[in-house]
Design a protein around this motif. Sequence first.
Motif, PDB file in Angstrom:
ATOM      1  N   SER A 177       0.844  -1.189   0.000  1.00  0.00           N
ATOM      2  CA  SER A 177       0.000   0.000   0.000  1.00  0.00           C
ATOM      3  C   SER A 177       0.880   1.239   0.000  1.00  0.00           C
ATOM      4  N   THR A 178       0.775   2.038  -1.047  1.00  0.00           N
ATOM      5  CA  THR A 178       1.567   3.267  -1.144  1.00  0.00           C
ATOM      6  C   THR A 178       1.272   4.205   0.028  1.00  0.00           C
ATOM      7  N   ALA A 179      -0.012   4.351   0.347  1.00  0.00           N
ATOM      8  CA  ALA A 179      -0.399   5.245   1.449  1.00  0.00           C
ATOM      9  C   ALA A 179       0.213   4.780   2.767  1.00  0.00           C
ATOM     10  N   GLN A 180       0.222   3.479   2.979  1.00  0.00           N
ATOM     11  CA  GLN A 180       0.779   2.950   4.225  1.00  0.00           C
ATOM     12  C   GLN A 180       2.282   3.173   4.308  1.00  0.00           C
ATOM     13  N   VAL A 181       2.975   2.974   3.185  1.00  0.00           N
ATOM     14  CA  VAL A 181       4.425   3.190   3.170  1.00  0.00           C
ATOM     15  C   VAL A 181       4.749   4.643   3.492  1.00  0.00           C
ATOM     16  N   TYR A 182       4.059   5.581   2.843  1.00  0.00           N
ATOM     17  CA  TYR A 182       4.317   7.004   3.095  1.00  0.00           C
ATOM     18  C   TYR A 182       3.979   7.386   4.537  1.00  0.00           C
ATOM     19  N   VAL A 222      11.544   1.891   4.420  1.00  0.00           N
ATOM     20  CA  VAL A 222      10.287   1.413   5.003  1.00  0.00           C
ATOM     21  C   VAL A 222       9.927   0.032   4.462  1.00  0.00           C
ATOM     22  N   THR A 223       9.886  -0.094   3.140  1.00  0.00           N
ATOM     23  CA  THR A 223       9.346  -1.302   2.519  1.00  0.00           C
ATOM     24  C   THR A 223      10.257  -2.512   2.706  1.00  0.00           C
ATOM     25  N   ILE A 224      11.572  -2.328   2.581  1.00  0.00           N
ATOM     26  CA  ILE A 224      12.496  -3.461   2.734  1.00  0.00           C
ATOM     27  C   ILE A 224      12.479  -3.980   4.167  1.00  0.00           C
ATOM     28  N   LYS A 225      12.319  -3.067   5.118  1.00  0.00           N
ATOM     29  CA  LYS A 225      12.254  -3.487   6.521  1.00  0.00           C
ATOM     30  C   LYS A 225      11.087  -4.451   6.746  1.00  0.00           C
ATOM     31  N   GLN A 232      16.647  -9.056  -1.185  1.00  0.00           N
ATOM     32  CA  GLN A 232      17.184 -10.289  -1.767  1.00  0.00           C
ATOM     33  C   GLN A 232      17.150 -10.223  -3.293  1.00  0.00           C
ATOM     34  N   ILE A 233      16.073  -9.677  -3.833  1.00  0.00           N
ATOM     35  CA  ILE A 233      15.959  -9.548  -5.288  1.00  0.00           C
ATOM     36  C   ILE A 233      16.972  -8.527  -5.805  1.00  0.00           C
ATOM     37  N   LYS A 234      17.154  -7.437  -5.078  1.00  0.00           N
ATOM     38  CA  LYS A 234      18.149  -6.437  -5.478  1.00  0.00           C
ATOM     39  C   LYS A 234      19.541  -7.072  -5.559  1.00  0.00           C
ATOM     40  N   SER A 250       6.909   2.876  -4.189  1.00  0.00           N
ATOM     41  CA  SER A 250       6.776   2.345  -2.829  1.00  0.00           C
ATOM     42  C   SER A 250       6.950   0.836  -2.799  1.00  0.00           C
ATOM     43  N   GLY A 251       7.252   0.244  -3.968  1.00  0.00           N
ATOM     44  CA  GLY A 251       7.482  -1.189  -4.039  1.00  0.00           C
ATOM     45  C   GLY A 251       6.200  -1.951  -4.317  1.00  0.00           C
ATOM     46  N   PRO A 252       6.319  -3.271  -4.335  1.00  0.00           N
ATOM     47  CA  PRO A 252       7.516  -4.063  -4.023  1.00  0.00           C
ATOM     48  C   PRO A 252       8.378  -4.404  -5.231  1.00  0.00           C
ATOM     49  N   THR A 253       8.044  -3.888  -6.435  1.00  0.00           N
ATOM     50  CA  THR A 253       8.799  -4.246  -7.630  1.00  0.00           C
ATOM     51  C   THR A 253      10.237  -3.737  -7.558  1.00  0.00           C
ATOM     52  N   VAL A 254      11.150  -4.586  -7.996  1.00  0.00           N
ATOM     53  CA  VAL A 254      12.572  -4.245  -8.082  1.00  0.00           C
ATOM     54  C   VAL A 254      12.965  -4.256  -9.555  1.00  0.00           C
TER      55      VAL A 254
END
Length: 292
Positions: A177-182, A222-225, A232-234, A250-254
């Motif tokens: 969720s973009t809103a949640q990440v921000y 925020v998102t990686i945590k 891992q994908i990075k 905001s992810g999760p796409t790498v």
Amino acid sequence: MNSINLKARAKINLALDIINKRPDGYHEVRMIMQTINLFDKIYIKKINKPSIIIDTNIPYIPKNKNNLMHKAATLLMEQYGISSGVYINLHKVIPVSAGLAGGSSDAAVTLIGLNKLFNLNLSYKELMAIGVQIGADIPYCIMRGTALAEGIGEQLTPLSPMPKCYVLIAKPDINVSTAQVYSMVDIDAFEKRPNVEAMIQGIEEQDLTKITNHMGNVLETVTIKKYPVINQIKEKMLEKGAIASMMSGSGPTVFGIFRDKKKAQKALYDFKLDNIGKNIFLTTIFNRKERG
């Protein structure tokens, strides 16, 4: 013209920095955006019935007023007194809730398509002013190409075209969720920010190394945590020959940037073989001078 076929292209963030949080809750950002050749296909047709009908190949995508395409069509048609209706068929390829602006791009292309179908003769600037009322990414998805985005993402400055490269996309089997990440962002905790000025200079010089050396996305903190698989994908991208790898939006796409096509194709094969990521694509960048 009674119908039109269009391509709604995805974007990646080559840089994403947050400057501050505004009193209204929005965040002031500084981003470098890039369109890529991964796209949804959209078919729009005029109909006599005064309604907006949406059909799609993905069953869980809303077909009502909660759909950004529906919102875009409603706003434009009401504003310009269009009394007939439209049928919109969306063939979805861009992963949903992925940080690739798929929904925003679909809405942007809906505005572009209706502008042509109903001969409104609106400029891209006018369409962008309508689009920002629906979503901050929509003006950029109308402009496309390489651009600096500021404000909440709606203040756009076109940049020189990004130099040619190959982009490997991998989205893990999670939605963010973009809103949640921000909402979880702590600006004071950022240890590393992208060097946007150096990246712009690298783009002007067509220096891919200089560009990738200064990439960065502060939302990774925020998102990686929460989802370590992103990191891992990075790491896997870099192991497979990417000259840089980063989370988009905001992810999760790498995504991984590759200079060499053969290395990129081998990485694509290995990612699919190792079952790393639910959605995996190899694509290229798209610049404004290209058609389609």
